[in-house]
Every structure is written in C-alpha cells, then in structure tokens.
Design a protein around this motif. Structure first.
Motif, PDB file in Angstrom:
ATOM      1  N   THR A   1      17.797 -54.609  60.359  1.00  0.00           N
ATOM      2  CA  THR A   1      17.717 -53.795  59.176  1.00  0.00           C
ATOM      3  C   THR A   1      18.042 -52.310  59.827  1.00  0.00           C
ATOM      4  N   ILE A   2      17.504 -52.243  60.957  1.00  0.00           N
ATOM      5  CA  ILE A   2      17.920 -50.770  61.550  1.00  0.00           C
ATOM      6  C   ILE A   2      19.205 -50.929  61.970  1.00  0.00           C
ATOM      7  N   GLN A   3      19.899 -51.868  62.167  1.00  0.00           N
ATOM      8  CA  GLN A   3      21.375 -51.871  62.782  1.00  0.00           C
ATOM      9  C   GLN A   3      22.188 -51.668  61.465  1.00  0.00           C
ATOM     10  N   ARG A   4      21.764 -52.493  60.522  1.00  0.00           N
ATOM     11  CA  ARG A   4      22.844 -52.415  59.306  1.00  0.00           C
ATOM     12  C   ARG A   4      22.641 -51.249  58.694  1.00  0.00           C
ATOM     13  N   PHE A   5      21.440 -50.395  58.454  1.00  0.00           N
ATOM     14  CA  PHE A   5      21.480 -49.110  57.606  1.00  0.00           C
ATOM     15  C   PHE A   5      21.293 -47.839  58.515  1.00  0.00           C
ATOM     16  N   SER A   6      21.542 -48.034  59.927  1.00  0.00           N
ATOM     17  CA  SER A   6      21.520 -46.828  60.567  1.00  0.00           C
ATOM     18  C   SER A   6      20.063 -45.830  60.277  1.00  0.00           C
ATOM     19  N   MET A   7      19.080 -46.393  60.493  1.00  0.00           N
ATOM     20  CA  MET A   7      17.799 -45.800  60.223  1.00  0.00           C
ATOM     21  C   MET A   7      17.469 -44.986  61.618  1.00  0.00           C
ATOM     22  N   ASP A   8      16.620 -43.956  61.070  1.00  0.00           N
ATOM     23  CA  ASP A   8      16.198 -43.042  62.092  1.00  0.00           C
ATOM     24  C   ASP A   8      14.722 -43.497  62.664  1.00  0.00           C
TER      25      ASP A   8
END
Length: 310
Positions: A103-110
């Motif tokens: 998810t972090i990689q797909r949506f560039s999360m902080d």
C-alpha cells in the motif's frame, strides 16, 4: 509481535501480498463489521489499501486497549515504532504488514501520521485525564486525525477540481485539514459513546475544565450520575462534535469522485451516534448508543446524492 526479531527471524517466509490483504480483510470483518461493510463502498482498486491501513491501526490500538495491554510498556511501543520504520523501508516482519508495504509503495504514503498514532498510544500509557480541550485535541489528532491523513493518501483528490479558467494557475487543493477534522469528529463521538466503559477502566476523556463548567464532578461521572448537570454537559460536548463534522463536510467534494460516497456514508453513520445519545436521554452509562444496521443502509441513498451534488 511486540519486539523486533533477531536476524534469524528476518529469514522467515512471509505470506504473499494477496494473502496478506486477505488477512487484513478478515481482521476487519471480525472486529468491525460496520466498518468492513463501509469499505465495500470504496473502489476495488483502493479497498485493499484501506484494509491494510485499518489492520495496522487496529493492531496498534490493541497494544494499549487490547487483552495484552497490561504488559505494554514504553519499550513495547519503541519496538513497534522500529517495526514501522522497517515497513516503510520495505522490510515487513509480520504477515499483516506485507500488505501495508504494498500500500505504501502504491500510494506514496508518509510515515509521519503512523508515528503520530504511536505517540497517541504513548499518551494512553501515562494519561487518564485531560485538563483542557486543547490537550484532548492533541490526543484526538494522534489516535484518529492521523487516520484521516492515511486514508486521504489512498482515496486521492479530484485533479479536475477548481478547473475554471481563473483557477487553473492555483495548485490542486488537498483537504488535509478536513481529513484531520473528520478523524477528530469520530474520536469525539467515540469518547461520548464510551464514557461509561472508559470510566470503568479508570479513564475520563471529557476535559476537566468542561466538568467544572457544568459543576459536574469526576466522582459523579464514575458513579454514572445522569441529572440536568450531566445533560447540559453532554449537550455542550455533542454540539462541539457536530461542529467538527460540519467542518469536515467541506472537504469531501475535493476528494476523487470514487471516494466521496464512502466518506459521506462514514460521516453520516458516525454522526448519527450523537443523535442516539440524545434519544437515550444522554445515558451513556447503562446503555450503548448504536445505529441499527437498517438505518445505516437506509441512509446510503442520501449519502450517494450528497456525493454527486455537494
């Protein structure tokens, strides 16, 4: 789960990404049926990411509110934060977190909202009272406003908004403050709904300054006294929570079109809890305020209409 494995444990084989998302979905379906049904309103592309975020938030909350919370220490949360750092570096230690890495990689999360949520759990380790609303606001931001930030990263914003010729030079508006505000509104609602349950655990989240304003004592609260002082106090608290819902509404139109319905539905369903508290004559000590499933379903057409025109 609560501490970093040694180097040998790093070599263990974790589940696949698809299987990890499945575990996250099962966790939601087991512990939060209403929220799970709400996620079905999210697009198929974004839905698994919401499951992954929820699973991490749920497990984080369990550290201080779950069955094993009695043995949770500041060091426990230190270990948890170290695992978070590993997740964001792409090296999960647990099966649930394989999905979060994806998810972090797909949506560039902080990472910061996740860190802030852990800071909120730290507050529960050493605080059971809040003197002012300003102090409570910080707690609410950390444990719930952060969820708004995490979710917005997945939900996305409408890149076609503000496209009138006189607005084209302006940057795309990201409803960050409104996302935080909705999380705050949810947490304030949780606090009012769970007053009795929290009191039995020795916790009082209603600010001490508000108790004093209505001449209602901590001892009254612990005894579950429902009188006109309490009703006046609760009217004040409910009015404050509703103001946060109103502020949050203004940001929904800036979200991606496929994200507006689930957010409207969540806002409407959760705010209705306040109305149930009112119908129960503000007695949150002997009965739990909840919205019947059929009422939630019946409000979906209104939520859909708002998502289209507001």
């Amino acid at each position: 789960m609560l501490q970093l494995p040694d180097s040998k444990a790093r070599m263990k084989t974790l589940v696949s990404v698809d299987e990890s998302y499945k575990l996250c979905r099962q966790l939601i379906a087991k512990y939060s049926t209403t929220f799970y049904l709400g996620t079905l309103l999210v697009s198929k592309e974004k839905r698994p990411a919401i499951w992954a975020i929820y699973a991490w938030c749920r497990r984080t909350d369990e550290l201080v509110d779950g069955p094993a919370s009695a043995i949770t220490t500041p060091e426990t949360l230190d270990f948890w934060e170290q695992q978070l750092e590993s997740i964001f570096s792409g090296s999960p230690f647990e099966n649930f977190d394989v999905a979060l890495v994806d998810t972090i990689q797909r949506f560039s999360m902080d990472i910061q909202p996740f860190r802030d949520m852990i800071a909120g759990q730290r507050m529960d380790l050493y605080r059971s009272r809040y003197e002012t609303f300003k102090e409570l606001y910080l707690y609410c931001y950390r444990v719930a406003g952060t969820v708004g930030l995490m979710s917005t990263a997945v939900m996305g914003v409408d890149t076609n908004a503000n496209t009138a010729p006189w607005n084209r030079q302006k940057p795309i508006y990201i409803p960050t403050e409104e996302a935080i505000t909705l999380g705050i509104a949810h947490q304030l609602t949780n606090i009012l709904r769970d007053v009795g349950e929290d009191a039995r655990r020795g916790r009082i989240y209603i600010p001490q300054e508000d108790l004093a304003r209505f001449d209602y004592t901590e001892q009254d609260l612990l005894k579950g006294v429902v009188d006109e002082r309490w009703r006046s106090l609760m009217r004040f608290q409910i009015a404050r929570a509703r103001q946060y819902y109103i502020k949050a509404e203004k940001g929904i139109s800036y979200l991606s079109p496929d994200a507006r319905l689930p957010v409207w539905a969540s806002l409407m369903h959760y705010s209705r809890i306040l109305s149930v508290i009112e119908r129960n004559d503000y007695d949150v000590f002997s009965q739990r305020a909840y919205v019947a499933q059929w009422k939630k379903l019946s409000s979906l057409p209104v939520a859909w209409l708002r998502s289209q025109v507001l």
